[in-house]
Motif scaffolding. Structure first.
Motif, PDB file in Angstrom:
ATOM      1  N   SER A  30     102.355 -36.701 -91.787  1.00 24.30           N
ATOM      2  CA  SER A  30     102.258 -35.317 -92.256  1.00 24.30           C
ATOM      3  C   SER A  30     102.024 -34.362 -91.098  1.00 24.30           C
ATOM      4  O   SER A  30     102.563 -33.255 -91.083  1.00 24.30           O
ATOM      5  N   ARG A  31     101.240 -34.790 -90.112  1.00 22.23           N
ATOM      6  CA  ARG A  31     101.040 -33.937 -88.942  1.00 22.23           C
ATOM      7  C   ARG A  31     102.336 -33.770 -88.158  1.00 22.23           C
ATOM      8  O   ARG A  31     102.667 -32.679 -87.681  1.00 22.23           O
ATOM      9  N   ASN A  32     103.103 -34.851 -88.032  1.00 18.58           N
ATOM     10  CA  ASN A  32     104.374 -34.777 -87.313  1.00 18.58           C
ATOM     11  C   ASN A  32     105.375 -33.877 -88.038  1.00 18.58           C
ATOM     12  O   ASN A  32     106.118 -33.124 -87.403  1.00 18.58           O
ATOM     13  N   ILE A  33     105.392 -33.957 -89.365  1.00 23.50           N
ATOM     14  CA  ILE A  33     106.286 -33.089 -90.137  1.00 23.50           C
ATOM     15  C   ILE A  33     105.919 -31.627 -89.936  1.00 23.50           C
ATOM     16  O   ILE A  33     106.795 -30.762 -89.756  1.00 23.50           O
ATOM     17  N   PHE A  34     104.624 -31.342 -89.961  1.00 22.31           N
ATOM     18  CA  PHE A  34     104.181 -29.958 -89.740  1.00 22.31           C
ATOM     19  C   PHE A  34     104.568 -29.488 -88.335  1.00 22.31           C
ATOM     20  O   PHE A  34     105.056 -28.359 -88.159  1.00 22.31           O
ATOM     21  N   THR A  35     104.354 -30.348 -87.341  1.00 17.46           N
ATOM     22  CA  THR A  35     104.661 -29.983 -85.949  1.00 17.46           C
ATOM     23  C   THR A  35     106.144 -29.719 -85.767  1.00 17.46           C
ATOM     24  O   THR A  35     106.543 -28.696 -85.192  1.00 17.46           O
ATOM     25  N   GLU A  36     106.985 -30.635 -86.248  1.00 14.90           N
ATOM     26  CA  GLU A  36     108.431 -30.450 -86.101  1.00 14.90           C
ATOM     27  C   GLU A  36     108.908 -29.244 -86.903  1.00 14.90           C
ATOM     28  O   GLU A  36     109.798 -28.509 -86.459  1.00 14.90           O
ATOM     29  N   GLY A  37     108.311 -29.014 -88.064  1.00 11.42           N
ATOM     30  CA  GLY A  37     108.681 -27.846 -88.859  1.00 11.42           C
ATOM     31  C   GLY A  37     108.377 -26.544 -88.132  1.00 11.42           C
ATOM     32  O   GLY A  37     109.186 -25.609 -88.147  1.00 11.42           O
ATOM     33  N   ALA A  38     107.207 -26.479 -87.474  1.00  9.64           N
ATOM     34  CA  ALA A  38     106.846 -25.278 -86.716  1.00  9.64           C
ATOM     35  C   ALA A  38     107.795 -25.062 -85.547  1.00  9.64           C
ATOM     36  O   ALA A  38     108.223 -23.930 -85.263  1.00  9.64           O
ATOM     37  N   VAL A  39     108.147 -26.152 -84.865  1.00 11.30           N
ATOM     38  CA  VAL A  39     109.061 -26.057 -83.720  1.00 11.30           C
ATOM     39  C   VAL A  39     110.451 -25.609 -84.187  1.00 11.30           C
ATOM     40  O   VAL A  39     111.078 -24.732 -83.575  1.00 11.30           O
ATOM     41  N   LEU A  40     110.934 -26.190 -85.271  1.00  7.08           N
ATOM     42  CA  LEU A  40     112.258 -25.811 -85.787  1.00  7.08           C
ATOM     43  C   LEU A  40     112.281 -24.365 -86.283  1.00  7.08           C
ATOM     44  O   LEU A  40     113.276 -23.648 -86.089  1.00  7.08           O
ATOM     45  N   PHE A  41     111.185 -23.946 -86.914  1.00  2.00           N
ATOM     46  CA  PHE A  41     111.114 -22.561 -87.382  1.00  2.00           C
ATOM     47  C   PHE A  41     111.148 -21.595 -86.202  1.00  2.00           C
ATOM     48  O   PHE A  41     111.824 -20.559 -86.253  1.00  2.00           O
ATOM     49  N   ASN A  42     110.443 -21.954 -85.145  1.00  4.22           N
ATOM     50  CA  ASN A  42     110.455 -21.100 -83.954  1.00  4.22           C
ATOM     51  C   ASN A  42     111.843 -21.077 -83.322  1.00  4.22           C
ATOM     52  O   ASN A  42     112.312 -20.033 -82.858  1.00  4.22           O
ATOM     53  N   THR A  43     112.500 -22.213 -83.314  1.00  6.75           N
ATOM     54  CA  THR A  43     113.875 -22.273 -82.798  1.00  6.75           C
ATOM     55  C   THR A  43     114.803 -21.382 -83.620  1.00  6.75           C
ATOM     56  O   THR A  43     115.647 -20.664 -83.073  1.00  6.75           O
ATOM     57  N   LEU A  44     114.638 -21.420 -84.938  1.00  4.61           N
ATOM     58  CA  LEU A  44     115.448 -20.570 -85.814  1.00  4.61           C
ATOM     59  C   LEU A  44     115.234 -19.097 -85.504  1.00  4.61           C
ATOM     60  O   LEU A  44     116.207 -18.317 -85.430  1.00  4.61           O
ATOM     61  N   ILE A  45     113.981 -18.687 -85.300  1.00  6.71           N
ATOM     62  CA  ILE A  45     113.689 -17.278 -84.970  1.00  6.71           C
ATOM     63  C   ILE A  45     114.356 -16.882 -83.659  1.00  6.71           C
ATOM     64  O   ILE A  45     114.958 -15.800 -83.548  1.00  6.71           O
ATOM     65  N   ILE A  46     114.275 -17.765 -82.657  1.00  5.50           N
ATOM     66  CA  ILE A  46     114.894 -17.458 -81.361  1.00  5.50           C
ATOM     67  C   ILE A  46     116.399 -17.308 -81.504  1.00  5.50           C
ATOM     68  O   ILE A  46     117.012 -16.370 -80.959  1.00  5.50           O
TER      69      ILE A  46
END
Length: 317
Positions: A30-46
């Protein structure tokens, strides 16, 4: 897109890093899913910012009339931003599997995600002062990653990395103060913003640029300030990937390009001793990095020296 969205790629990783350390996740997955989700969301914003870049500069606060902490996305910034946005999620996925048998994973991923926001700040910096502040903040966020093992070799690598980075920061700060004193504190502009004498560049200008080249060249692993990179190979492999391919070394090259082409007038440096000195260091970096990569048997150190060689070619060109 509104210029206020330029803050998102910096704030999202900072918030995610805080939550990683404070939330009591029920499992590692669950921690890894949250971490990857945050990274992907930031990538989407960029990527959305790159597709629809804000026309205006976001000035957060001013130090003086010509010195401001501001964000802006131009062509060169887009290239660097897309590069980190594509590579960071992939490196994070690799880190999940690698860190499965390591200790202090939560701390590792908090610093790993936080560094994403800092490097995004480098790409989005609108002027040399903002770039310098994010650039030095990157030293502080990557240092815990280099020292992650906290054994003798890890602490030695961390001290070496910090000493080299602080020395480089001092040299880059001289270039920053000189440029701002000559009226180059405004927004980056292709061709340079520095006011140069129409006759010939002063020796002070050449020294200021060359010291800036050396200062930013520390993280670009330019000879003779390269040895921190092979030493940092004691860090976990995802960290060496971050240092070599994703963030730190590329940020050094990016800062040198900004300094040369967007602050100092390139034409004022052409044919001067400063240009030839930088050219000579780049050539030595290529030959030395290639030779050491062939000579060393340690795979991660070989990659480090190969990175040094490639960055020498980039700077030389």
């Amino acid at each position: 897109m509104n210029e206020k969205f330029l803050l998102f790629p910096i704030l999202i990783p900072a918030l995610a890093a805080l939550l990683i350390t404070t939330i009591n996740f029920p499992s590692r997955k669950s921690r890894n899913i949250f971490t990857e989700g945050a990274v992907l969301f930031n990538t989407l914003i960029i990527l959305l910012l790159v597709l629809d870049p804000p026309a205006n500069t976001l000035t957060l606060f001013r130090f003086s009339e010509k010195a401001a902490f501001a964000l802006r996305l131009d062509g060169l910034g887009m290239v660097f931003a897309v590069l980190i946005a594509v590579l960071w999620p992939l490196t994070t996925l690799y880190a999940f599997e690698y860190m499965n048998h390591e200790h202090r994973e939560t701390s590792f991923f908090a610093w790993f995600v936080l560094t994403y926001g800092v490097v995004a700040g480098i790409a989005l910096s609108s002027d040399l002062l903002t770039l310098y502040l994010f650039y030095e903040l990157m030293t502080l966020t990557t240092l815990p990653l280099v020292m992650h093992e906290m054994d003798g070799r890890g602490r030695y690598a961390g001290r070496k990395y910090l000493i080299y980075s602080v020395g480089g920061a001092a040299c880059a700060f001289i270039a920053l103060t000189y440029a701002m004193s000559q009226g180059a504190g405004e927004i980056f502009k292709m061709g340079g913003t520095l006011i140069v004498s129409p006759d010939k560049p002063s020796n002070m200008l050449l020294w200021a640029w060359f010291l800036g080249f050396l200062g930013f060249g520390v993280k670009a692993a330019v000879f003779p300030f390269h040895s921190w990179l092979p030493s940092a190979s004691v860090a976990p492999t995802p960290v060496t990937a971050l240092l070599h391919a994703v963030a730190v070394v590329k940020a050094g090259v990016f800062a040198i390009i900004r300094l040369t082409w967007y602050v100092f007038e390139p034409a004022s440096l052409a044919g001067t001793w400063a240009q030839w000195a930088a050219f000579g260091l780049a050539c030595i970096t290529i030959v030395y990095g290639s030779s050491m990569a062939l000579a060393t048997q340690h795979l991660k150190r070989r990659f480090a020296y190969s990175t040094i060689r490639v960055r020498g070619i980039v700077i030389d060109s």
